[in-house]
Design an enzyme around this catalytic site. Structure first.
Site, mmCIF file in Angstrom:
data_model
loop_
_atom_site.group_PDB
_atom_site.id
_atom_site.type_symbol
_atom_site.label_atom_id
_atom_site.label_comp_id
_atom_site.label_asym_id
_atom_site.label_seq_id
_atom_site.Cartn_x
_atom_site.Cartn_y
_atom_site.Cartn_z
ATOM 1 N N CYS B 104 -13.722 -7.787 40.100
ATOM 2 C CA CYS B 104 -14.791 -7.584 41.074
ATOM 3 C C CYS B 104 -15.085 -6.122 41.316
ATOM 4 C CB CYS B 104 -14.443 -8.282 42.380
ATOM 5 S SG CYS B 104 -14.629 -10.057 42.250
ATOM 6 N N ILE B 105 -14.144 -5.238 40.957
ATOM 7 C CA ILE B 105 -14.367 -3.827 41.290
ATOM 8 C C ILE B 105 -14.175 -2.953 40.047
ATOM 9 C CG2 ILE B 105 -13.507 -1.864 42.599
ATOM 10 C CD1 ILE B 105 -12.872 -4.136 44.778
#
Lengths: 169, 105
Positions: B104-105
């Site tokens: 997600c990052i």
């Protein structure tokens, strides 16, 4: 070569409904209020989606030079924390809980808010501050980190957001 | 699933255009793969990123996200987006013949 062009055509057709642009509003000044919008903006850019961030009300703290390093977890009025509100209001509790949360996030290699915002600016996302909130809090362009492109009105925000999805956080 | 031909070799791609079998990939497919992603001229920096994606995948079983790429490949994030405007990790993974990086990052 014929097969390659076939493949490209099919990909484009399948992507007809794909999201190509997002405008994300960050309106809260707590740790849990700021991170989701940042993650969504960064994730959009990683997918090649155009992204703009619009900071309003207490969300302005996330781009405020002096405040963005000190964004705290809300320990009062936050039932999801499963922590009694009367204890959350005691002096220092919010700081301790914030430090704990930051530590957990560091372990997962989640960047701090200042680092994350700098990274998002580097991805080419636009960063904007809301004029009404800036006026309300008596702030000016100089109070914000240099990555902030402009202080804009709500009308200008809609111009920038045109043709994309708007996400309010 | 689609069959595409790169460097006169048939390879299997999934719906998003990623290699189903990374072992079907060879370096001489890179110019054609890049062209299919709209990259006309491959620079040394492109190659650095593509080879880094490949080696990370072979070492760890998954490709790096943009953040990891920016920290570990030696190419800063700003430049990564100039090289691969449609998403550095995603597009470089496609060209490197590895699955889409998850994270997600």
């Amino acid at each position: 070569l014929h097969l390659i062009s076939n493949y490209s055509e099919r990909t484009v057709a399948a992507m007809g409904d794909a999201i190509t642009k997002v405008s994300i509003i960050i309106s809260k000044g707590s740790l849990e209020g700021v991170y989701p919008g940042l993650i969504m903006a960064n994730g959009a850019r990683a997918e090649g989606i155009e992204a703009n961030l619009f900071f309003t009300f207490f969300g302005l703290d996330a781009i405020h030079k002096a405040r963005h390093e000190h964004i705290k977890l809300a320990t009062v009025g936050n039932p999801g924390l499963h922590f009694p509100t009367f204890a959350g209001g005691l002096p220092g509790v919010s700081s301790v809980m914030t430090r704990y949360m930051n530590h957990k996030m560091e372990e997962l290699d989640i960047p701090s808010i200042p680092e994350f915002i700098e990274m998002i600016a580097d991805t080419g996302a636009g960063l904007y501050a809301c004029k009404a909130s800036v006026d309300l809090f008596g702030l000016e362009k100089n109070d914000f980190i240099p990555q902030v492109q402009d202080i804009i009105t709500v009308g200008e925000f809609y111009d920038i957001a045109a043709g994309g999805q708007i996400i309010f956080t | 699933m689609t069959i595409a031909t790169f460097a006169t070799t048939d390879v299997e791609l999934n719906n998003e255009g990623f290699f189903v079998h990374p072992e079907q990939w060879t370096e001489n497919m890179v110019p054609e793969l890049a062209q299919a992603e709209g990259i006309e001229e491959l620079t040394d920096a492109h190659w650095t990123v593509i080879r880094f994606m490949r080696s990370e995948y072979l070492a760890k079983g998954s490709g790096p996200t943009v953040r990891v790429l920016g920290k570990a490949s030696g190419v800063p994030i700003k430049e990564l987006y100039q090289l691969f405007p449609r998403g550095p990790a995603k597009i470089a993974a496609k060209i490197a013949g590895i699955p889409k990086p998850r994270g997600c990052i």
